[in-house]
Design a protein around this motif. Sequence first.
Motif, PDB file in Angstrom:
ATOM      1  N   GLY A 262       0.781  -1.222   0.000  1.00  0.00           N
ATOM      2  CA  GLY A 262       0.000   0.000   0.000  1.00  0.00           C
ATOM      3  C   GLY A 262       0.811   1.271   0.000  1.00  0.00           C
ATOM      4  O   GLY A 262       0.460   2.236  -0.685  1.00  0.00           O
ATOM      5  N   ILE A 263       1.895   1.301   0.761  1.00  0.00           N
ATOM      6  CA  ILE A 263       2.658   2.541   0.923  1.00  0.00           C
ATOM      7  C   ILE A 263       3.875   2.583   0.002  1.00  0.00           C
ATOM      8  O   ILE A 263       4.141   3.593  -0.648  1.00  0.00           O
ATOM      9  CB  ILE A 263       3.075   2.684   2.393  1.00  0.00           C
ATOM     10  N   GLN A 264       4.603   1.499  -0.064  1.00  0.00           N
ATOM     11  CA  GLN A 264       5.833   1.483  -0.866  1.00  0.00           C
ATOM     12  C   GLN A 264       5.586   1.790  -2.347  1.00  0.00           C
ATOM     13  O   GLN A 264       6.370   2.528  -2.950  1.00  0.00           O
ATOM     14  CB  GLN A 264       6.524   0.128  -0.696  1.00  0.00           C
ATOM     15  N   PRO A 265       4.520   1.286  -2.995  1.00  0.00           N
ATOM     16  CA  PRO A 265       4.341   1.579  -4.433  1.00  0.00           C
ATOM     17  C   PRO A 265       3.966   3.029  -4.736  1.00  0.00           C
ATOM     18  O   PRO A 265       4.056   3.453  -5.890  1.00  0.00           O
ATOM     19  CB  PRO A 265       3.200   0.638  -4.841  1.00  0.00           C
ATOM     20  N   ARG A 266       3.551   3.796  -3.736  1.00  0.00           N
ATOM     21  CA  ARG A 266       3.115   5.167  -3.971  1.00  0.00           C
ATOM     22  C   ARG A 266       4.303   6.127  -3.892  1.00  0.00           C
ATOM     23  O   ARG A 266       5.123   6.032  -2.974  1.00  0.00           O
ATOM     24  CB  ARG A 266       2.056   5.573  -2.935  1.00  0.00           C
ATOM     25  N   VAL A 267       4.361   7.074  -4.837  1.00  0.00           N
ATOM     26  CA  VAL A 267       5.464   8.045  -4.848  1.00  0.00           C
ATOM     27  C   VAL A 267       5.433   8.904  -3.595  1.00  0.00           C
ATOM     28  O   VAL A 267       6.485   9.198  -3.000  1.00  0.00           O
ATOM     29  CB  VAL A 267       5.372   8.933  -6.116  1.00  0.00           C
ATOM     30  N   PRO A 290      -3.435   3.055   2.354  1.00  0.00           N
ATOM     31  CA  PRO A 290      -3.999   3.522   1.084  1.00  0.00           C
ATOM     32  C   PRO A 290      -3.782   2.499  -0.010  1.00  0.00           C
ATOM     33  O   PRO A 290      -2.835   1.716   0.015  1.00  0.00           O
ATOM     34  CB  PRO A 290      -3.224   4.817   0.807  1.00  0.00           C
ATOM     35  N   LEU A 291      -4.687   2.505  -0.965  1.00  0.00           N
ATOM     36  CA  LEU A 291      -4.530   1.605  -2.104  1.00  0.00           C
ATOM     37  C   LEU A 291      -3.388   2.087  -2.995  1.00  0.00           C
ATOM     38  O   LEU A 291      -3.116   3.294  -3.082  1.00  0.00           O
ATOM     39  CB  LEU A 291      -5.829   1.567  -2.916  1.00  0.00           C
ATOM     40  N   PRO A 292      -2.690   1.190  -3.673  1.00  0.00           N
ATOM     41  CA  PRO A 292      -1.615   1.591  -4.589  1.00  0.00           C
ATOM     42  C   PRO A 292      -2.193   2.332  -5.790  1.00  0.00           C
ATOM     43  O   PRO A 292      -3.388   2.195  -6.105  1.00  0.00           O
ATOM     44  CB  PRO A 292      -0.970   0.268  -4.989  1.00  0.00           C
ATOM     45  N   PRO A 293      -1.365   3.141  -6.480  1.00  0.00           N
ATOM     46  CA  PRO A 293      -1.887   3.909  -7.626  1.00  0.00           C
ATOM     47  C   PRO A 293      -2.394   3.037  -8.756  1.00  0.00           C
ATOM     48  O   PRO A 293      -3.267   3.442  -9.518  1.00  0.00           O
ATOM     49  CB  PRO A 293      -0.679   4.743  -8.063  1.00  0.00           C
ATOM     50  N   SER A 294      -1.863   1.862  -8.910  1.00  0.00           N
ATOM     51  CA  SER A 294      -2.333   0.924  -9.933  1.00  0.00           C
ATOM     52  C   SER A 294      -2.520  -0.435  -9.292  1.00  0.00           C
ATOM     53  O   SER A 294      -1.887  -0.740  -8.271  1.00  0.00           O
ATOM     54  CB  SER A 294      -1.323   0.826 -11.086  1.00  0.00           C
ATOM     55  N   PRO A 295      -3.393  -1.256  -9.843  1.00  0.00           N
ATOM     56  CA  PRO A 295      -3.619  -2.582  -9.245  1.00  0.00           C
ATOM     57  C   PRO A 295      -2.325  -3.353  -9.082  1.00  0.00           C
ATOM     58  O   PRO A 295      -1.537  -3.489 -10.025  1.00  0.00           O
ATOM     59  CB  PRO A 295      -4.564  -3.261 -10.239  1.00  0.00           C
ATOM     60  N   ALA A 296      -2.101  -3.815  -7.875  1.00  0.00           N
ATOM     61  CA  ALA A 296      -0.877  -4.565  -7.603  1.00  0.00           C
ATOM     62  C   ALA A 296      -0.978  -5.953  -8.201  1.00  0.00           C
ATOM     63  O   ALA A 296      -2.072  -6.529  -8.291  1.00  0.00           O
ATOM     64  CB  ALA A 296      -0.654  -4.664  -6.094  1.00  0.00           C
ATOM     65  N   PRO A 297       0.159  -6.521  -8.645  1.00  0.00           N
ATOM     66  CA  PRO A 297       0.119  -7.900  -9.152  1.00  0.00           C
ATOM     67  C   PRO A 297      -0.308  -8.851  -8.052  1.00  0.00           C
ATOM     68  O   PRO A 297       0.050  -8.684  -6.894  1.00  0.00           O
ATOM     69  CB  PRO A 297       1.566  -8.152  -9.590  1.00  0.00           C
ATOM     70  N   SER A 298      -1.103  -9.820  -8.424  1.00  0.00           N
ATOM     71  CA  SER A 298      -1.622 -10.760  -7.421  1.00  0.00           C
ATOM     72  C   SER A 298      -0.482 -11.566  -6.821  1.00  0.00           C
ATOM     73  O   SER A 298       0.325 -12.146  -7.545  1.00  0.00           O
ATOM     74  CB  SER A 298      -2.644 -11.706  -8.063  1.00  0.00           C
ATOM     75  N   GLY A 299      -0.411 -11.559  -5.492  1.00  0.00           N
ATOM     76  CA  GLY A 299       0.632 -12.317  -4.807  1.00  0.00           C
ATOM     77  C   GLY A 299       0.095 -13.638  -4.291  1.00  0.00           C
ATOM     78  O   GLY A 299      -0.977 -14.098  -4.680  1.00  0.00           O
ATOM     79  N   VAL A 325     -12.240  -2.979   1.196  1.00  0.00           N
ATOM     80  CA  VAL A 325     -11.804  -1.661   0.745  1.00  0.00           C
ATOM     81  C   VAL A 325     -12.833  -0.637   1.201  1.00  0.00           C
ATOM     82  O   VAL A 325     -14.039  -0.785   0.950  1.00  0.00           O
ATOM     83  CB  VAL A 325     -11.650  -1.620  -0.788  1.00  0.00           C
ATOM     84  N   ARG A 326     -12.347   0.409   1.894  1.00  0.00           N
ATOM     85  CA  ARG A 326     -13.208   1.487   2.359  1.00  0.00           C
ATOM     86  C   ARG A 326     -12.532   2.819   2.063  1.00  0.00           C
ATOM     87  O   ARG A 326     -11.393   3.042   2.511  1.00  0.00           O
ATOM     88  CB  ARG A 326     -13.463   1.387   3.868  1.00  0.00           C
ATOM     89  N   ASP A 327     -13.217   3.681   1.365  1.00  0.00           N
ATOM     90  CA  ASP A 327     -12.711   5.031   1.091  1.00  0.00           C
ATOM     91  C   ASP A 327     -11.297   5.001   0.525  1.00  0.00           C
ATOM     92  O   ASP A 327     -10.394   5.697   1.009  1.00  0.00           O
ATOM     93  CB  ASP A 327     -12.742   5.881   2.371  1.00  0.00           C
TER      94      ASP A 327
END
Length: 347
Positions: A262-267, A290-299, A325-327
Amino acid sequence: MPAAPRPSTPLPDFCSLPVLFALLVVGALTVTLMRLGPEASGGWSAYSAGVLFTSWLAILLTVALCKLRASMQRLPGHWPYAAVWLLLVALTAFATALLGWLDVGLALGVGPADPSRFTLQASLAAGLLGACLLRYFYVVAQWQARVAAEAQAQVAALQARIRPHFLFNSMNTVAALIAVDPVAAERTVENLAELFRAALGDEREGMGTLGDEWRLVERYLEIEALRLGDRLRVERHLDVAETLPLPHLLLQPLVENAIRHGIQPRVDGGLLRIVARRVPGGAQLCVDNPLPPSPAPSGTGHGLRNVRERVRYHYGDRAEVRDDVRDQRFVVTVFLPDLAHARPDRR
């Protein structure tokens, strides 16, 4: 050299309500079957007196077995079950003889016409029914022991799988810091020493406390803060006593997943919230990011699945691990019922 005595066979918990309920049901069914027999005599008053007597006898047996369980459990081999059977027969004979004596002495007219024969018959019935009940309790105890052993082995395997994953990521952080900030790298190594101790510690008891997990998460967040800087912002709310029992390494994988996905992929990073609060019937842990800016690859979903499996093992079906997922935030909520409602062999 004399052979060591065989370990005793575990007795059921005679202080539990299921055991009392089983004795009450067996007693009531026995009186009912006797009432339906072709040679049955007496009306509903005799039937009611019989049910009342067997209910009183069931309570007396449960109290006696509850008080004497610890002493009988110290006997070797299968002798604990033999002692329970003898106690059942002896108490039944005593209770029926006492009933006959009171009936004759007080001229109540509710007892059997031949008290001696009734005492003998009740003792034989208690011996047969007691043997069947003890066989049932023995089979159930062996089945529960096998289930508990299999579940413990599964939890140990899950714990062994999460350790390398967690430690590998932490060592990567240290390697990245050595070249740019040796002082921070040294402090990180000190934090890792504590994390290693928690991750590689003795898990035989399976449970720690919320305070232990909270401090472990604080050390992990300090390591990640050195790597992510101002991109990582953390909000913490602890409204539960730190002595709350909690499975080892339950909270840290949720925090790690929140940072990595959630946090690491966001600038600009993001806000990580960790909340522990009391709710009716237990405690609730919430970790959201927070959700990442783009859908993360399924792990593989290993971290969350690990948490679900261990929560189910320690707390049973009343526990719940939910993610949604909320807000525009990914929220993981863990409900942990009070341990008083959990199985004793899971604590």
